[in-house]
Design a protein around this motif. Sequence first.
Motif, PDB file in Angstrom:
ATOM      1  N   ASP A  23     -13.199  -4.246 -10.965  1.00  0.00           N
ATOM      2  CA  ASP A  23     -12.562  -3.779  -9.854  1.00  0.00           C
ATOM      3  C   ASP A  23     -11.301  -4.153  -9.767  1.00  0.00           C
ATOM      4  OD1 ASP A  23     -12.390  -2.656  -7.216  1.00  0.00           O
ATOM      5  OD2 ASP A  23     -12.630  -4.770  -6.309  1.00  0.00           O
ATOM      6  N   ASN A  24     -10.085  -2.974  -9.089  1.00  0.00           N
ATOM      7  CA  ASN A  24      -9.017  -3.482  -8.895  1.00  0.00           C
ATOM      8  C   ASN A  24      -8.898  -3.183  -7.112  1.00  0.00           C
ATOM      9  OD1 ASN A  24      -6.208  -3.279  -8.074  1.00  0.00           O
ATOM     10  ND2 ASN A  24      -5.432  -1.957  -9.444  1.00  0.00           N
ATOM     11  N   PRO A  25      -8.715  -4.321  -6.407  1.00  0.00           N
ATOM     12  CA  PRO A  25      -9.192  -4.478  -4.954  1.00  0.00           C
ATOM     13  C   PRO A  25      -7.992  -3.656  -4.542  1.00  0.00           C
ATOM     14  CG  PRO A  25      -9.559  -6.601  -6.092  1.00  0.00           C
ATOM     15  CD  PRO A  25      -9.155  -5.854  -7.001  1.00  0.00           C
ATOM     16  N   SER A  26      -6.648  -3.643  -5.125  1.00  0.00           N
ATOM     17  CA  SER A  26      -5.591  -3.015  -4.563  1.00  0.00           C
ATOM     18  C   SER A  26      -5.529  -1.755  -4.804  1.00  0.00           C
ATOM     19  CB  SER A  26      -4.373  -3.894  -4.946  1.00  0.00           C
ATOM     20  OG  SER A  26      -4.426  -5.193  -4.732  1.00  0.00           O
ATOM     21  N   ALA A  27      -6.361  -0.925  -5.442  1.00  0.00           N
ATOM     22  CA  ALA A  27      -6.345   0.340  -5.945  1.00  0.00           C
ATOM     23  C   ALA A  27      -5.883   1.231  -5.236  1.00  0.00           C
ATOM     24  CB  ALA A  27      -7.495   0.708  -6.725  1.00  0.00           C
ATOM     25  N   GLU A  28      -6.644   1.488  -3.812  1.00  0.00           N
ATOM     26  CA  GLU A  28      -6.114   2.301  -2.870  1.00  0.00           C
ATOM     27  C   GLU A  28      -4.550   2.079  -2.325  1.00  0.00           C
ATOM     28  OE1 GLU A  28      -7.850   4.643   1.174  1.00  0.00           O
ATOM     29  OE2 GLU A  28      -9.186   3.098   0.130  1.00  0.00           O
ATOM     30  N   ALA A  29      -4.455   0.916  -1.895  1.00  0.00           N
ATOM     31  CA  ALA A  29      -3.371   0.646  -1.178  1.00  0.00           C
ATOM     32  C   ALA A  29      -2.220   0.712  -2.235  1.00  0.00           C
ATOM     33  CB  ALA A  29      -3.190  -0.596  -0.856  1.00  0.00           C
ATOM     34  N   ASP A  30      -2.440   0.688  -3.546  1.00  0.00           N
ATOM     35  CA  ASP A  30      -1.090   0.898  -4.562  1.00  0.00           C
ATOM     36  C   ASP A  30      -1.019   2.263  -4.779  1.00  0.00           C
ATOM     37  OD1 ASP A  30      -0.795  -1.892  -4.643  1.00  0.00           O
ATOM     38  OD2 ASP A  30      -1.844  -2.172  -6.568  1.00  0.00           O
ATOM     39  N   LEU A  31      -2.236   3.048  -4.838  1.00  0.00           N
ATOM     40  CA  LEU A  31      -2.009   4.478  -4.983  1.00  0.00           C
ATOM     41  C   LEU A  31      -1.185   5.077  -3.825  1.00  0.00           C
ATOM     42  CD1 LEU A  31      -2.989   7.181  -6.424  1.00  0.00           C
ATOM     43  CD2 LEU A  31      -5.082   6.946  -4.706  1.00  0.00           C
ATOM     44  N   ALA A  32      -1.524   4.473  -2.372  1.00  0.00           N
ATOM     45  CA  ALA A  32      -0.672   5.000  -1.350  1.00  0.00           C
ATOM     46  C   ALA A  32       0.613   4.902  -1.443  1.00  0.00           C
ATOM     47  CB  ALA A  32      -1.185   4.489  -0.291  1.00  0.00           C
ATOM     48  N   VAL A  33       1.311   3.688  -2.268  1.00  0.00           N
ATOM     49  CA  VAL A  33       2.647   3.529  -2.347  1.00  0.00           C
ATOM     50  C   VAL A  33       3.282   4.392  -3.337  1.00  0.00           C
ATOM     51  CG1 VAL A  33       4.365   1.846  -3.463  1.00  0.00           C
ATOM     52  CG2 VAL A  33       2.385   0.981  -1.785  1.00  0.00           C
ATOM     53  N   TYR A  34       2.481   4.618  -4.657  1.00  0.00           N
ATOM     54  CA  TYR A  34       2.751   5.523  -5.567  1.00  0.00           C
ATOM     55  C   TYR A  34       3.025   6.791  -4.995  1.00  0.00           C
ATOM     56  CZ  TYR A  34       2.928   8.350  -9.661  1.00  0.00           C
ATOM     57  OH  TYR A  34       3.031   9.381 -10.904  1.00  0.00           O
ATOM     58  N   ARG A  35       1.894   7.471  -4.436  1.00  0.00           N
ATOM     59  CA  ARG A  35       2.200   8.878  -3.754  1.00  0.00           C
ATOM     60  C   ARG A  35       3.319   9.098  -2.636  1.00  0.00           C
ATOM     61  NH1 ARG A  35      -2.987  11.816  -5.252  1.00  0.00           N
ATOM     62  NH2 ARG A  35      -2.402  13.313  -3.473  1.00  0.00           N
ATOM     63  N   LYS A  36       3.415   8.015  -1.853  1.00  0.00           N
ATOM     64  CA  LYS A  36       4.581   8.194  -0.942  1.00  0.00           C
ATOM     65  C   LYS A  36       5.802   7.985  -1.537  1.00  0.00           C
ATOM     66  CE  LYS A  36       6.301   6.001   3.387  1.00  0.00           C
ATOM     67  NZ  LYS A  36       6.293   4.590   4.150  1.00  0.00           N
ATOM     68  N   GLN A  37       6.076   7.208  -2.540  1.00  0.00           N
ATOM     69  CA  GLN A  37       7.277   7.112  -3.223  1.00  0.00           C
ATOM     70  C   GLN A  37       7.814   8.471  -3.948  1.00  0.00           C
ATOM     71  OE1 GLN A  37       9.416   4.391  -4.108  1.00  0.00           O
ATOM     72  NE2 GLN A  37      10.662   5.852  -4.773  1.00  0.00           N
ATOM     73  N   PHE A  38       6.844   9.151  -4.390  1.00  0.00           N
ATOM     74  CA  PHE A  38       6.939  10.479  -5.056  1.00  0.00           C
ATOM     75  C   PHE A  38       6.647  11.656  -4.091  1.00  0.00           C
ATOM     76  CE2 PHE A  38       6.402   7.394  -8.631  1.00  0.00           C
ATOM     77  CZ  PHE A  38       7.710   7.841  -9.410  1.00  0.00           C
ATOM     78  N   GLY A  39       6.512  11.681  -2.944  1.00  0.00           N
ATOM     79  CA  GLY A  39       6.208  12.651  -1.918  1.00  0.00           C
ATOM     80  C   GLY A  39       4.989  13.594  -2.350  1.00  0.00           C
ATOM     81  N   LEU A  40       3.932  12.783  -2.764  1.00  0.00           N
ATOM     82  CA  LEU A  40       2.690  13.249  -2.964  1.00  0.00           C
ATOM     83  C   LEU A  40       2.035  13.129  -1.572  1.00  0.00           C
ATOM     84  CD1 LEU A  40       1.798  12.212  -6.382  1.00  0.00           C
ATOM     85  CD2 LEU A  40       3.158  14.164  -5.734  1.00  0.00           C
ATOM     86  N   PRO A  41       1.032  14.060  -1.415  1.00  0.00           N
ATOM     87  CA  PRO A  41       0.094  14.231   0.104  1.00  0.00           C
ATOM     88  C   PRO A  41      -0.699  12.945  -0.102  1.00  0.00           C
ATOM     89  CG  PRO A  41      -0.643  15.805  -1.557  1.00  0.00           C
ATOM     90  CD  PRO A  41       0.637  15.315  -1.962  1.00  0.00           C
ATOM     91  N   GLU A  42      -1.023  12.442   0.969  1.00  0.00           N
ATOM     92  CA  GLU A  42      -1.873  10.921   1.276  1.00  0.00           C
ATOM     93  C   GLU A  42      -3.285  11.423   0.494  1.00  0.00           C
ATOM     94  OE1 GLU A  42      -4.307   8.754   4.695  1.00  0.00           O
ATOM     95  OE2 GLU A  42      -2.957   9.875   5.204  1.00  0.00           O
ATOM     96  N   CYS A  43      -3.616  10.196  -0.381  1.00  0.00           N
ATOM     97  CA  CYS A  43      -4.986  10.482  -0.543  1.00  0.00           C
ATOM     98  C   CYS A  43      -5.914   9.166  -0.506  1.00  0.00           C
ATOM     99  CB  CYS A  43      -5.031  10.650  -2.352  1.00  0.00           C
ATOM    100  SG  CYS A  43      -6.630  10.825  -2.974  1.00  0.00           S
ATOM    101  N   SER A  44      -6.622   9.109   0.573  1.00  0.00           N
ATOM    102  CA  SER A  44      -7.039   7.819   1.106  1.00  0.00           C
ATOM    103  C   SER A  44      -8.849   8.090   1.157  1.00  0.00           C
ATOM    104  CB  SER A  44      -6.534   7.474   2.382  1.00  0.00           C
ATOM    105  OG  SER A  44      -6.638   8.430   3.288  1.00  0.00           O
ATOM    106  N   THR A  45      -9.338   6.870   1.449  1.00  0.00           N
ATOM    107  CA  THR A  45     -10.670   6.984   2.120  1.00  0.00           C
ATOM    108  C   THR A  45     -10.872   7.466   3.431  1.00  0.00           C
ATOM    109  OG1 THR A  45     -11.188   5.017   0.886  1.00  0.00           O
ATOM    110  CG2 THR A  45     -12.655   5.570   2.609  1.00  0.00           C
ATOM    111  N   ALA A  46      -9.805   7.318   4.291  1.00  0.00           N
ATOM    112  CA  ALA A  46      -9.754   7.804   5.611  1.00  0.00           C
ATOM    113  C   ALA A  46      -9.875   9.321   5.791  1.00  0.00           C
ATOM    114  CB  ALA A  46      -8.557   7.111   6.318  1.00  0.00           C
ATOM    115  N   ASN A  47      -8.872  10.056   4.746  1.00  0.00           N
ATOM    116  CA  ASN A  47      -8.865  11.353   4.987  1.00  0.00           C
ATOM    117  C   ASN A  47      -9.687  12.321   3.800  1.00  0.00           C
ATOM    118  OD1 ASN A  47      -7.440  11.367   2.350  1.00  0.00           O
ATOM    119  ND2 ASN A  47      -5.536  12.222   3.126  1.00  0.00           N
ATOM    120  N   GLY A  48     -10.746  11.312   3.192  1.00  0.00           N
ATOM    121  CA  GLY A  48     -11.730  12.116   2.254  1.00  0.00           C
ATOM    122  C   GLY A  48     -11.358  12.235   1.056  1.00  0.00           C
ATOM    123  N   CYS A  49      -9.984  11.866   0.573  1.00  0.00           N
ATOM    124  CA  CYS A  49      -9.361  12.349  -0.538  1.00  0.00           C
ATOM    125  C   CYS A  49      -9.804  11.351  -1.782  1.00  0.00           C
ATOM    126  CB  CYS A  49      -7.960  12.348  -0.626  1.00  0.00           C
ATOM    127  SG  CYS A  49      -7.288  12.664  -2.458  1.00  0.00           S
TER     128      CYS A  49
END
Length: 388
Positions: free
Chosen positions: A94-120
Amino acid sequence: MNHRSLMTAVAAVGALLVTLVPGTASAAPEQAPVRACADGAALHCYAMYRSTGAQGLRVSAPPAGFGPAELREAYKLPATGGAGQTIAIVDAYDNPSAEADLAVYRKQFGLPECSTANGCFRKVNQRGDATPLPKPDSGWGVEIALDLDMASAACPQCKLLLVEGDDPSFAGLAQSVDTAVKLGASVVSNSYGADEFNGMDTYAGSYKHPGVPILASSGDAGFQPASFPAVLTSVISVGGTSLTRSAGARGWSETAWSGAGSGCSAWVAKPAWQHDPNCRLRTSSDVSAVADPKTGLAVYDTYGLGQRAGWLVVGGTSASSPFVAGVLALAGHGKQINDASFLYTRADKLFDVVGGSNGFCGEDYLCTGLPGYDAPTGLGTPDGIGAF
């Protein structure tokens, strides 16, 4: 040589190599590479990484390494597409930070949110349950961060399913692939492997799901014995290139990466759709994308790396497999794909990679980037989505 010795002698499929891009404004002083994953597992992650030093966790700092916009430009990918497609990433631990780190990557490069909350975004264990997750591991954590970021770069509108095996065992990761398909994956990427061996048939069925393309990294040890699971005829084997900007019409150029895994199988029969002349059995790889650490990719990972946490620059065929998986999802024709055979009828729709070598074979196509098919880069790299 026995199986254990052979596995130790040759680096595994999907090993990561991470380094700084020389000459970038954000590059830090040279650091010795750090191997992320310990030896001894059945299926290996041999992650080697460097941090970007002074950048640390400053998210606003421009990361070194190629980002999504550069990759879309290099491979002529459309900016939209992939809605309704799910890219499954299979890794161990497991990478416990996977979702949070993914959010940083996607925000940095202007990609749409991809989270548990929005079902992505969804993360499950090898049985498909949200809990309990496997024990955390910082080495495989780098692998997980890389895989999620590269899939995002290729297909920003795709959903992401992360399936985490209990451990890097053959049985555990095979079950994880089956689970990914059961949960609705459109395509499955596997950035790990081991030397091929007598007994692969025990696990081969998990890597064969008609209508759901299964991809695997060809390895990072150059011209060597072929690797499992990439060597299986039901799997699309993904090799690696060195990608650089150029003055040509494309604006980019590629050669075979010196570490890209390629091999002639000693166990797996030649598929009817593969016709290269100097390997009687299955040849790896089929297709490729950027993998050279010196022309590497920006990745964000904070789990367990201490002062090195944050922006990394990552290479290896561990990057090319999830990226090509994203291209397949972007094209949206996975339900028609059973293996790599479709690529062998569409080679004219790929960028042919010429130049570079990953070993010594008398300059034969098995270790040299030559016109047409060659083992380090396969049939070539994505030129838009026409081949997919």
